[in-house]
Design an enzyme around this catalytic site. Structure first.
Site, short mmCIF file in Angstrom:
data_model
loop_
_atom_site.label_atom_id
_atom_site.label_comp_id
_atom_site.label_asym_id
_atom_site.label_seq_id
_atom_site.Cartn_x
_atom_site.Cartn_y
_atom_site.Cartn_z
N GLU A 1 0.88 -1.17 0.00
CA GLU A 1 0.00 0.00 0.00
C GLU A 1 0.92 1.22 0.00
OE1 GLU A 1 -3.07 -0.20 -0.46
OE2 GLU A 1 -3.67 -2.20 0.19
N CYS B 1 -2.82 8.63 2.25
CA CYS B 1 -2.42 8.15 0.93
C CYS B 1 -3.52 8.41 -0.09
CB CYS B 1 -2.07 6.66 0.98
SG CYS B 1 -3.33 5.63 1.72
#
Length: 508
Positions: free
Chosen positions: A266, A300
């Site tokens: 990720e 993110c």
């Protein structure tokens, strides 16, 4: 030490003190590494000290974890689900103090801190149901008196390396699923949020102890890069989940691949919102504000690029600048604050470098662009008019900086959305079905998260979370992400007395 302050009294509710041991191995708290200080990013003052793990501590923990795995994988999945249910209840009982800790140590505002802990609780609830649904398939066999089916078995140990911006939620995405799938968990928390790592681990450890299970089922370390490198290299850990930058993620992937392990990555996002000419502008502006300045731009999934249709460009921009000017910046624990500090002084330096790059490329800063003079790590949320071809637009600047650009057609907007190396999250604001389904289809957004009329951030746990390209390709949390935490076997049973071969082969 900061933990002695009256306003930090809640830390004792979650088992923290002025000095803390940052390593939980073989059911014991012990650590032989150096002492580090956790600091409050709002004023850069000390909160508490933590003794970090060493490689010796790591090795002791992995030996015990490997033994515990032999026990845990044989516990029936619904029973494992019951343990995760109890972990969820333990977290639920400490929701508010844990949320305050996340806000204090990471810097996100209190509603987001509490929301992050709630996300782990939600993952626990989700995993409990999943523990009764780890189903394989029955596959029709072409051979008489044969049965073919799939079985899913645990991998053994799952390594989880998490980042500062979600110091416990990402653990939840991984650990809750890994545990019900029959795996032990080895967690390395972010070096700058060690208190969150310790507090969450204490709750998990209490549940394991109460159920007379080996503490080594859940092993955690506070430490630096050497612990992360050890996890990546360790052949005893079949799967490593890593959250962080694309640069470091590539190194982790290469290291794990060299030993034929599996990775869940990720990594960086460079997320875009597209505002079409028929969009609900009020809805779009509210969404952009949350997506761009929430968590001080340190998600993110933060919106970093905004594409506005030329015909409504100035109207949207004027409204956006207006709401930006109303944003309260300050102590994340205070009511009404919408933007807290950046996490570290290094983050502030990166912000300053990014603004310098923007100015050197001669683009117009409409709002913000400065560091706020204070003891903390506060910066101004920033809006920049820029060309989509500018080199700085292709990079992820981890802070509240929003690049604004015009477009003429949907095809152009989709092309711009897809023009960066990263591919995590994206959203379009429109009412037209033909635009919506083109955006969602094979020639639409190339991201792992593709939204319509909502922000790029704030994903629900029921769907698989992750992205494409330089975001790493990993999928965690919901949907069928659980399959990555298990080993699939295709099984064929011959219950007859003959030996027919597949493809009709006659062998003697």
């Amino acid at each position: 030490m900061g933990s002695d302050k009256k306003e930090y009294g809640f830390l004792k509710e979650i088992g923290l003190d002025s000095t803390n041991i940052g390593c939980y191995v073989n059911g014991k708290w012990k650590a032989s590494g150096s002492s580090v200080t956790s600091v409050n990013p709002s004023d850069n003052q000390a909160i508490a000290k933590v003794t970090e793990a060493t490689i010796h501590d790591y090795e002791e923990g992995l030996r015990a974890c490997s033994e515990a795995a032999k026990t845990w994988m044989t516990v029936p999945a619904p029973k494992r689900g019951e343990i995760v249910r109890q972990i969820g209840d333990a977290l639920r009982a400490k929701l508010n103090p844990l949320g305050r800790l996340v806000s204090l140590e990471m810097g996100k505002i209190l509603p987001e801190g509490i929301g992050e802990v709630q996300e782990i609780i939600d993952m626990c609830d989700y995993a409990v149901g999943l523990s009764r649904q780890l189903n394989g398939s029955i596959i029709p066999s072409e051979r008489p008196d044969h049965m073919m089916f799939e079985m899913w078995n645990p991998l053994g140990i799952v390594g989880v390396i998490t980042a500062f911006n979600f110091p416990c939620a990402v653990l939840g995405w991984n650990a809750c699923i890994a545990l019900v799938c029959g795996n032990c968990v080895v967690w390395k928390g972010a070096p700058t949020t060690p208190l969150v790592t310790i507090a969450v681990t204490k709750l998990v450890a209490e549940v394991l102890e109460k159920n007379k299970l080996p503490g080594a089922i859940f092993t955690s370390f506070c430490g630096g890069a050497e612990i992360g490198q050890a996890i990546a290299k360790d052949t005893r850990i079949p799967l490593v989940s890593f959250t962080g930058s694309s640069k470091v993620g590539l190194i982790v992937q290469q290291t794990v691949n060299e030993r034929f392990g599996k990775c869940l990555l990720e990594l960086s996002g460079n997320n875009a919102i597209i505002v079409m000419d028929d969009a609900d502008i009020r809805l779009a502006v509210r969404s952009i504000l949350f997506a761009a300045v929430g968590t001080a731009g340190q998600r993110c999934t933060t919106c970093r690029r905004l594409f506005i249709h030329d015909s409504i460009y100035q109207s949207v921009l004027d409204q956006l600048v207006g709401v930006y000017k109303q944003v309260k910046i300050g102590d994340p624990l205070e009511n009404g604050t919408l933007v807290g500090p950046l996490h570290t002084r290094a983050s502030v330096e990166n912000f300053k470098k990014g603004i310098s790059s923007i100015k050197s490329q001669a683009w117009k800063i409409l709002l913000g662009g400065s560091v706020i003079e204070s003891e903390g790590n506060f910066v101004q949320p920033t809006i920049v008019e820029i060309s989509p071809d500018a080199p700085v637009v292709k990079q992820e600047l981890f802070g509240p900086v929003l690049y604004v650009m015009k477009f003429q057609t949907l095809e152009e907007a989709i092309s711009l959305n897809n023009s960066v190396p990263q591919g995590l999250s994206s959203s379009i604001f429109t009412r037209r079905p033909e635009a919506i389904f083109k955006w969602l289809g094979p020639r639409g957004s190339d991201c792992g998260i593709v939204n319509v009329n909502i922000p790029t951030n704030g994903a629900e746990i029921g769907g698989a979370f992750g992205g494409e390209k330089a975001t790493g390709g990993g999928r965690e949390a919901g949907s069928d992400s659980w399959k990555q935490y298990m080993r699939r076997s295709t099984c064929t049973v011959n219950y007859g007395s003959e030996l027919p071969l597949a493809q009709g082969i006659n062998f003697g």
